[in-house]
Design an enzyme around this catalytic site. Structure first.
Site, PDB file in Angstrom:
ATOM      1  N   GLN A 151      37.548  49.161  41.304  1.00 31.86           N
ATOM      2  CA  GLN A 151      36.553  48.154  40.950  1.00 31.86           C
ATOM      3  C   GLN A 151      35.389  48.157  41.920  1.00 31.86           C
ATOM      4  OE1 GLN A 151      38.322  44.078  42.712  1.00 31.86           O
ATOM      5  NE2 GLN A 151      39.768  45.152  41.360  1.00 31.86           N
ATOM      6  N   HIS A 184      31.909  45.275  43.053  1.00 33.39           N
ATOM      7  CA  HIS A 184      31.258  43.986  42.870  1.00 33.39           C
ATOM      8  C   HIS A 184      29.752  44.139  43.072  1.00 33.39           C
ATOM      9  CE1 HIS A 184      35.304  42.442  43.129  1.00 33.39           C
ATOM     10  NE2 HIS A 184      35.424  42.889  44.369  1.00 33.39           N
ATOM     11  N   GLU A 189      32.989  41.055  50.639  1.00 29.99           N
ATOM     12  CA  GLU A 189      34.286  40.520  51.046  1.00 29.99           C
ATOM     13  C   GLU A 189      34.804  41.231  52.285  1.00 29.99           C
ATOM     14  OE1 GLU A 189      37.393  41.539  48.090  1.00 29.99           O
ATOM     15  OE2 GLU A 189      35.907  42.907  47.259  1.00 29.99           O
ATOM     16  N   HIS A 210      36.251  50.261  45.374  1.00 26.44           N
ATOM     17  CA  HIS A 210      37.463  50.071  46.157  1.00 26.44           C
ATOM     18  C   HIS A 210      38.662  49.821  45.257  1.00 26.44           C
ATOM     19  CE1 HIS A 210      35.669  46.064  45.564  1.00 26.44           C
ATOM     20  NE2 HIS A 210      36.904  45.578  45.616  1.00 26.44           N
ATOM     21  N   ARG A 214      35.558  46.342  36.592  1.00 27.90           N
ATOM     22  CA  ARG A 214      36.649  47.317  36.625  1.00 27.90           C
ATOM     23  C   ARG A 214      36.143  48.664  36.129  1.00 27.90           C
ATOM     24  NH1 ARG A 214      39.332  43.449  33.445  1.00 27.90           N
ATOM     25  NH2 ARG A 214      40.374  41.865  34.706  1.00 27.90           N
TER      26      ARG A 214
END
Length: 237
Positions: free
Chosen positions: A58, A60, A77, A135, A155
């Site tokens: 996936q 982001h 993150e 990642h 995804r």
């Protein structure tokens, strides 16, 4: 100091056993095991992840793309590995730079797994994962995740589990290059480890102490003693 209330989230890759952090979770309603436990603040979301199977490959988006296309924040993150079984691994970025069309084709046929840079992890490892980093996470570990408040995930590959993929938008934001290790600080948060006898002082308007041994998260309003291995996380002023 105020202890935050956890929220339990079911995931297809989750675990039936969240011990010793959350030994008596509430009954699940959707028939899936719990994979995440959330502690949500105003500008940060803190999670404990319990994967027993691989998470999807996936990526982001960053703030600008997410606000334009998703009416949301982007998602940068940080992962702190709390527990890892022998051989547990994560993937961050690509082993070498790859062309976008080649990466798209590899996501569709599953060979993207061989393109990613997989690395074994152990308890205590920390990784900052900026938006745009492709990642994945394997099973057999427990991870504390600190992130922007966002649930936008694209995804790229999901092992044939039948969930929706997001190939077009995912490859619009993906950085198709090797991962470069960074300090666990960014424009959105900063995280440091504190020992069991260290005093922790609030440093910003939004300030947290994350108990790695207990799975507890506190909003800091005054100086406290850590009491256990912990992460001190705050939003820079």
């Amino acid at each position: 100091m105020r202890e935050l209330t956890p929220g339990f989230v079911e995931r297809v890759w989750g675990s039936a056993d969240l011990s010793p952090w959350f030994p008596t979770p509430p009954p699940s309603s959707g028939g899936l095991p719990y994979g995440e436990v959330w502690f949500e603040g105003e500008r940060l979301l803190i999670k404990f992840l319990f994967p027993q199977e691989k998470l999807s490959v996936q990526v982001h988006p960053g703030d600008a793309y997410a606000r334009e296309h998703e009416a949301s924040n982007g998602k940068t993150e940080m992962w702190r590995v709390v527990r890892a079984e022998p051989g547990a691994s994560i993937a961050l970025g690509f082993r070498e730079p790859v062309e976008r069309e080649a990466a798209r084709a590899a996501a569709l046929d599953g060979s993207i797994m061989e393109m990613l840079d997989w690395r074994e992890v152990r308890a205590g490892d920390s990784f900052l994962i900026p938006a745009g980093t492709v990642h994945a996470m394997g099973g057999g570990m427990v991870v504390a995740e600190i992130q922007q408040v966002s649930d936008v995930t694209y995804r790229l590959f999901d092992y044939g589990r039948g969930r929706e993929l997001h190939i077009e938008r995912g490859f619009e934001v993906a950085e198709l290059v090797p991962y470069v290790a960074r300090e666990t600080r960014c424009a959105y948060f900063e995280t440091v480890e504190v020992g069991p006898r260290e005093l922790v002082e609030p440093r910003a308007a939004e300030d947290y102490l994350i108990g790695l041994e207990s799975g507890r998260v506190w909003r800091l309003e005054r100086t406290v003693q850590a009491g256990e291995a912990a992460l001190h996380t705050w939003v820079p002023e």
